[in-house]
Scaffold this motif. Sequence first.
Motif, PDB file in Angstrom:
ATOM      1  N   THR A  53       0.824  -1.210   0.000  1.00  0.00           N
ATOM      2  CA  THR A  53       0.000   0.000   0.000  1.00  0.00           C
ATOM      3  C   THR A  53       0.860   1.265   0.000  1.00  0.00           C
ATOM      4  OG1 THR A  53      -0.163   0.004   2.411  1.00  0.00           O
ATOM      5  CG2 THR A  53      -1.895  -1.174   1.165  1.00  0.00           C
ATOM      6  N   ALA A  54       2.173   1.095   0.121  1.00  0.00           N
ATOM      7  CA  ALA A  54       3.105   2.221   0.068  1.00  0.00           C
ATOM      8  C   ALA A  54       4.509   1.666  -0.166  1.00  0.00           C
ATOM      9  CB  ALA A  54       3.073   3.031   1.358  1.00  0.00           C
ATOM     10  N   ILE A  55       5.378   2.525  -0.689  1.00  0.00           N
ATOM     11  CA  ILE A  55       6.776   2.162  -0.924  1.00  0.00           C
ATOM     12  C   ILE A  55       7.660   3.089  -0.100  1.00  0.00           C
ATOM     13  CG2 ILE A  55       8.625   1.988  -2.631  1.00  0.00           C
ATOM     14  CD1 ILE A  55       6.465   1.603  -4.763  1.00  0.00           C
ATOM     15  N   LEU A  56       8.653   2.506   0.556  1.00  0.00           N
ATOM     16  CA  LEU A  56       9.641   3.260   1.320  1.00  0.00           C
ATOM     17  C   LEU A  56      10.998   2.986   0.691  1.00  0.00           C
ATOM     18  CD1 LEU A  56      10.199   4.916   4.002  1.00  0.00           C
ATOM     19  CD2 LEU A  56      10.683   2.697   5.047  1.00  0.00           C
ATOM     20  N   MET A  57      11.782   4.030   0.510  1.00  0.00           N
ATOM     21  CA  MET A  57      13.115   3.838  -0.066  1.00  0.00           C
ATOM     22  C   MET A  57      14.035   4.949   0.398  1.00  0.00           C
ATOM     23  SD  MET A  57      12.111   4.800  -3.976  1.00  0.00           S
ATOM     24  CE  MET A  57      10.338   4.788  -3.742  1.00  0.00           C
ATOM     25  N   GLY A  58      15.325   4.706   0.220  1.00  0.00           N
ATOM     26  CA  GLY A  58      16.325   5.728   0.484  1.00  0.00           C
ATOM     27  C   GLY A  58      16.505   6.608  -0.747  1.00  0.00           C
ATOM     28  N   ARG A  59      17.266   7.664  -0.582  1.00  0.00           N
ATOM     29  CA  ARG A  59      17.473   8.630  -1.667  1.00  0.00           C
ATOM     30  C   ARG A  59      18.106   7.999  -2.900  1.00  0.00           C
ATOM     31  NH1 ARG A  59      21.768  10.772  -3.540  1.00  0.00           N
ATOM     32  NH2 ARG A  59      22.984  10.234  -1.694  1.00  0.00           N
ATOM     33  N   LYS A  60      19.162   7.216  -2.714  1.00  0.00           N
ATOM     34  CA  LYS A  60      19.854   6.624  -3.870  1.00  0.00           C
ATOM     35  C   LYS A  60      18.914   5.725  -4.679  1.00  0.00           C
ATOM     36  CE  LYS A  60      24.428   6.514  -1.733  1.00  0.00           C
ATOM     37  NZ  LYS A  60      25.472   5.605  -1.207  1.00  0.00           N
ATOM     38  N   SER A  61      18.128   4.901  -3.992  1.00  0.00           N
ATOM     39  CA  SER A  61      17.189   4.025  -4.707  1.00  0.00           C
ATOM     40  C   SER A  61      16.119   4.854  -5.399  1.00  0.00           C
ATOM     41  CB  SER A  61      16.565   3.007  -3.759  1.00  0.00           C
ATOM     42  OG  SER A  61      17.544   2.081  -3.343  1.00  0.00           O
ATOM     43  N   TYR A  62      15.637   5.898  -4.735  1.00  0.00           N
ATOM     44  CA  TYR A  62      14.658   6.773  -5.378  1.00  0.00           C
ATOM     45  C   TYR A  62      15.240   7.359  -6.667  1.00  0.00           C
ATOM     46  CZ  TYR A  62      11.446  10.535  -6.374  1.00  0.00           C
ATOM     47  OH  TYR A  62      10.561  11.369  -7.018  1.00  0.00           O
ATOM     48  N   GLU A  63      16.475   7.814  -6.608  1.00  0.00           N
ATOM     49  CA  GLU A  63      17.106   8.417  -7.787  1.00  0.00           C
ATOM     50  C   GLU A  63      17.333   7.399  -8.904  1.00  0.00           C
ATOM     51  OE1 GLU A  63      20.490  10.341  -5.978  1.00  0.00           O
ATOM     52  OE2 GLU A  63      19.334  12.167  -5.556  1.00  0.00           O
ATOM     53  N   LEU A  64      17.514   6.126  -8.566  1.00  0.00           N
ATOM     54  CA  LEU A  64      17.649   5.072  -9.581  1.00  0.00           C
ATOM     55  C   LEU A  64      16.295   4.650 -10.147  1.00  0.00           C
ATOM     56  CD1 LEU A  64      20.347   2.639  -8.133  1.00  0.00           C
ATOM     57  CD2 LEU A  64      20.507   3.941 -10.248  1.00  0.00           C
ATOM     58  N   PHE A  65      15.290   4.501  -9.279  1.00  0.00           N
ATOM     59  CA  PHE A  65      13.995   3.981  -9.700  1.00  0.00           C
ATOM     60  C   PHE A  65      13.097   5.031 -10.361  1.00  0.00           C
ATOM     61  CE2 PHE A  65      14.170   0.855  -5.845  1.00  0.00           C
ATOM     62  CZ  PHE A  65      15.088   0.072  -6.513  1.00  0.00           C
ATOM     63  N   SER A  66      13.098   6.254  -9.865  1.00  0.00           N
ATOM     64  CA  SER A  66      12.112   7.254 -10.309  1.00  0.00           C
ATOM     65  C   SER A  66      12.179   7.614 -11.792  1.00  0.00           C
ATOM     66  CB  SER A  66      12.185   8.508  -9.440  1.00  0.00           C
ATOM     67  OG  SER A  66      13.418   9.171  -9.588  1.00  0.00           O
ATOM     68  N   PRO A  67      13.329   7.560 -12.459  1.00  0.00           N
ATOM     69  CA  PRO A  67      13.305   7.828 -13.889  1.00  0.00           C
ATOM     70  C   PRO A  67      12.795   6.646 -14.719  1.00  0.00           C
ATOM     71  CG  PRO A  67      15.505   8.242 -12.976  1.00  0.00           C
ATOM     72  CD  PRO A  67      14.691   7.535 -11.931  1.00  0.00           C
ATOM     73  N   VAL A  68      12.774   5.435 -14.122  1.00  0.00           N
ATOM     74  CA  VAL A  68      12.500   4.216 -14.881  1.00  0.00           C
ATOM     75  C   VAL A  68      11.146   3.589 -14.533  1.00  0.00           C
ATOM     76  CG1 VAL A  68      13.388   1.915 -15.409  1.00  0.00           C
ATOM     77  CG2 VAL A  68      14.989   3.784 -14.984  1.00  0.00           C
ATOM     78  N   TRP A  69      10.886   3.378 -13.256  1.00  0.00           N
ATOM     79  CA  TRP A  69       9.722   2.614 -12.837  1.00  0.00           C
ATOM     80  C   TRP A  69       8.377   3.221 -13.229  1.00  0.00           C
ATOM     81  CZ3 TRP A  69       9.962  -0.387  -7.593  1.00  0.00           C
ATOM     82  CH2 TRP A  69      11.019  -1.297  -7.642  1.00  0.00           C
TER      83      TRP A  69
END
Length: 190
Positions: A53-69
Amino acid sequence: MRTLISTAFVSLDGVVQDPGGQTDYRNGGWTFKNVDFVPEAYALKGTEQAESTAILMGRKSYELFSPVWPGMEEFAHYKDLPKYVVSTTLSDDKLVDNWGPTTILRSLDDVAKLKETEGGPIIVHGSVTLNHALSDAGLIDRYNLLVFPLLLGAGEQLFSNTDKDAQKLKLVDSEVYSNGIQKNVFDVVR
């Protein structure tokens, strides 16, 4: 209280670094380069997506995932889920606008408060440094692990090397697939 689930592709020697091959890590892409693809071995990923129901991540993972996912069909359910990024340095102007609502959390206390809210499971993808901190703080409730029959040697590890008391886990689901991948789902015993 919401359940916090850490999910990972992990080598037999505990490495979780760059399973998808997005960085210059020496063994990057190890999940698909070195192990035959067997669809049923990844069924856990579909289950996680449906139940989260929600996703938690650190900054580095956010920066890797957010352009792609956001544009990937296989992560369609995640697109509109609330996302929480734990970071002391990320600013709101660095958040993407096509990946659903995103909130920056500044501390583990903020994560603990999030767990106390109403709602279903929160899933943690990637986020090695965050996983270490969450585990050390006793905030992780479950580990969903796909263990690959590989020894990768050097690389970022799922678990921290903090000197702490033993933490008991209870195996609640497991399966072994024809390509040697093992599904291990552990609840943290409190």
